[in-house]
Design a protein around this motif. Sequence first.
Motif, PDB file in Angstrom:
ATOM      1  N   TYR A 177      75.423   1.817   3.114  1.00 48.60           N
ATOM      2  CA  TYR A 177      74.460   1.272   4.323  1.00 48.60           C
ATOM      3  C   TYR A 177      73.233  -0.238   3.895  1.00 48.60           C
ATOM      4  N   THR A 178      73.249  -0.460   5.102  1.00 49.77           N
ATOM      5  CA  THR A 178      72.212  -1.931   4.654  1.00 49.77           C
ATOM      6  C   THR A 178      70.865  -1.928   6.115  1.00 49.77           C
ATOM      7  N   HIS A 179      69.895  -1.912   5.832  1.00 53.08           N
ATOM      8  CA  HIS A 179      68.488  -1.506   6.919  1.00 53.08           C
ATOM      9  C   HIS A 179      68.551  -3.044   7.419  1.00 53.08           C
ATOM     10  N   ASP A 180      69.093  -2.787   8.956  1.00 60.18           N
ATOM     11  CA  ASP A 180      69.046  -4.374   9.436  1.00 60.18           C
ATOM     12  C   ASP A 180      66.943  -4.386  10.418  1.00 60.18           C
ATOM     13  N   GLU A 181      66.306  -5.107  10.258  1.00 55.20           N
ATOM     14  CA  GLU A 181      65.138  -4.957  10.341  1.00 55.20           C
ATOM     15  C   GLU A 181      65.117  -4.902  11.906  1.00 55.20           C
ATOM     16  N   LEU A 182      65.308  -6.549  12.377  1.00 60.44           N
ATOM     17  CA  LEU A 182      65.460  -6.885  13.544  1.00 60.44           C
ATOM     18  C   LEU A 182      65.737  -5.906  14.420  1.00 60.44           C
ATOM     19  N   ASP A 183      66.779  -5.074  14.076  1.00 57.66           N
ATOM     20  CA  ASP A 183      67.877  -3.859  15.098  1.00 57.66           C
ATOM     21  C   ASP A 183      67.102  -2.803  14.755  1.00 57.66           C
ATOM     22  N   GLN A 184      66.180  -2.831  13.876  1.00 55.32           N
ATOM     23  CA  GLN A 184      65.205  -0.905  13.494  1.00 55.32           C
ATOM     24  C   GLN A 184      66.820  -0.276  13.285  1.00 55.32           C
ATOM     25  N   ALA A 185      67.560  -0.975  12.130  1.00 55.48           N
ATOM     26  CA  ALA A 185      69.501   0.566  12.046  1.00 55.48           C
ATOM     27  C   ALA A 185      69.629   0.354  11.287  1.00 55.48           C
ATOM     28  N   CYS A 186      69.953   1.570  10.618  1.00 54.95           N
ATOM     29  CA  CYS A 186      71.314   1.515   9.366  1.00 54.95           C
ATOM     30  C   CYS A 186      72.149   1.220   9.442  1.00 54.95           C
ATOM     31  N   LEU A 187      72.611  -0.216   9.094  1.00 53.77           N
ATOM     32  CA  LEU A 187      74.629  -0.484   9.461  1.00 53.77           C
ATOM     33  C   LEU A 187      75.016   0.187   8.029  1.00 53.77           C
ATOM     34  N   PRO A 188      76.419   0.929   8.373  1.00 58.37           N
ATOM     35  CA  PRO A 188      77.342   0.852   8.106  1.00 58.37           C
ATOM     36  C   PRO A 188      78.267  -0.227   6.693  1.00 58.37           C
ATOM     37  N   ARG A 189      78.151  -0.062   5.407  1.00 58.65           N
ATOM     38  CA  ARG A 189      79.173  -0.945   4.702  1.00 58.65           C
ATOM     39  C   ARG A 189      79.841  -0.386   4.060  1.00 58.65           C
ATOM     40  N   PRO A 190      81.260  -0.016   4.821  1.00 58.66           N
ATOM     41  CA  PRO A 190      82.778   0.247   4.315  1.00 58.66           C
ATOM     42  C   PRO A 190      83.234  -0.566   3.116  1.00 58.66           C
ATOM     43  N   ASP A 191      82.716  -2.076   3.278  1.00 58.06           N
ATOM     44  CA  ASP A 191      82.678  -2.224   1.442  1.00 58.06           C
ATOM     45  C   ASP A 191      81.932  -1.414   0.611  1.00 58.06           C
ATOM     46  N   CYS A 192      81.069  -0.763   1.150  1.00 55.80           N
ATOM     47  CA  CYS A 192      80.673  -0.034  -0.087  1.00 55.80           C
ATOM     48  C   CYS A 192      80.415   1.629  -0.776  1.00 55.80           C
ATOM     49  N   SER A 193      81.475   2.052   0.263  1.00 60.13           N
ATOM     50  CA  SER A 193      82.454   3.083   0.263  1.00 60.13           C
ATOM     51  C   SER A 193      82.886   3.465  -1.161  1.00 60.13           C
ATOM     52  N   HIS A 194      82.575   4.919  -1.915  1.00 55.36           N
ATOM     53  CA  HIS A 194      83.029   5.482  -2.953  1.00 55.36           C
ATOM     54  C   HIS A 194      83.131   6.913  -2.675  1.00 55.36           C
ATOM     55  N   LEU A 195      84.780   7.379  -3.919  1.00 52.37           N
ATOM     56  CA  LEU A 195      85.018   8.182  -3.756  1.00 52.37           C
ATOM     57  C   LEU A 195      84.550   8.570  -4.746  1.00 52.37           C
ATOM     58  N   ALA A 196      83.423  10.004  -4.893  1.00 47.02           N
ATOM     59  CA  ALA A 196      82.421  10.554  -5.853  1.00 47.02           C
ATOM     60  C   ALA A 196      83.635  11.336  -6.540  1.00 47.02           C
ATOM     61  N   HIS A 197      82.902  11.634  -7.968  1.00 48.30           N
ATOM     62  CA  HIS A 197      84.001  12.788  -9.196  1.00 48.30           C
ATOM     63  C   HIS A 197      84.485  14.068  -8.588  1.00 48.30           C
ATOM     64  N   GLU A 198      85.306  13.523  -8.816  1.00 53.17           N
ATOM     65  CA  GLU A 198      85.878  15.771  -7.826  1.00 53.17           C
ATOM     66  C   GLU A 198      85.570  16.631  -9.293  1.00 53.17           C
ATOM     67  N   GLY A 199      85.559  16.940  -9.163  1.00 51.50           N
ATOM     68  CA  GLY A 199      85.273  17.770 -10.858  1.00 51.50           C
ATOM     69  C   GLY A 199      83.146  17.832 -10.566  1.00 51.50           C
ATOM     70  N   ILE A 200      82.609  16.702 -10.294  1.00 48.96           N
ATOM     71  CA  ILE A 200      80.743  17.501  -9.640  1.00 48.96           C
ATOM     72  C   ILE A 200      80.995  18.007  -8.747  1.00 48.96           C
ATOM     73  N   SER A 201      81.842  17.962  -7.725  1.00 42.74           N
ATOM     74  CA  SER A 201      81.724  18.321  -6.683  1.00 42.74           C
ATOM     75  C   SER A 201      82.394  19.639  -6.775  1.00 42.74           C
ATOM     76  N   ALA A 202      83.007  20.535  -7.071  1.00 43.84           N
ATOM     77  CA  ALA A 202      84.293  21.109  -7.868  1.00 43.84           C
ATOM     78  C   ALA A 202      82.932  22.045  -8.578  1.00 43.84           C
ATOM     79  N   LEU A 203      82.227  21.600  -9.304  1.00 40.44           N
ATOM     80  CA  LEU A 203      80.728  22.409 -10.013  1.00 40.44           C
ATOM     81  C   LEU A 203      79.722  22.888  -8.921  1.00 40.44           C
ATOM     82  N   GLY A 204      79.825  21.666  -7.693  1.00 42.86           N
ATOM     83  CA  GLY A 204      77.811  22.042  -7.243  1.00 42.86           C
ATOM     84  C   GLY A 204      78.971  23.323  -6.486  1.00 42.86           C
ATOM     85  N   GLU A 205      80.372  23.159  -5.519  1.00 40.68           N
ATOM     86  CA  GLU A 205      80.274  24.434  -4.861  1.00 40.68           C
ATOM     87  C   GLU A 205      80.615  25.780  -6.203  1.00 40.68           C
TER      88      GLU A 205
END
Length: 178
Positions: free
Chosen positions: A9-37
Amino acid sequence: MISSRVHGYTHDELDQACLPRPDCSHLAHEGISALGESMRPNHASWAAKVHERLPATPSRKGGPGIRVGAVASGDAPAGGTGDPALRPLLAAWPELAAVELDGSNAARAITQVRRAGRTHVPVSLVCGVAGTASAGVRVGSLRPDEDKPWKAYAADAAATLIVEAIRLAWPTPPRRAG
């Protein structure tokens, strides 16, 4: 907090809002997620190894825990779900479990390396959560005197979690130096 997915996400100073950046979405490593679980039910003793003392603040209680889920990562600090600046993020990604600062930049760099075909580099975020909206944390808020002990505690808890997860539950023991 262990990421299962990283949303930028990026913070928009004018709107005082956090705006989604779908182009900056990434899957995390499944093994690390499973390790946490697996750490929650099988290795609950990790929290006793956190060196920092739990700060005594009336509005915040309880010791460290483990949560695996989607993390929003951006260019401005943000509070919890009650923060109005986060409404656009929660509308785009209702499954968000945490919001953190700058991890999406690392995920983006790793994704660029993957796309260039040079290597396969997994990415995951392990971060401590130091504040929530119910404790008065808001986007861009600076309360260094009150937040500093919690940030130190949260960072120590996150580092302790990943060290203990590798020590106790990693499928392959780490290599020894030498």
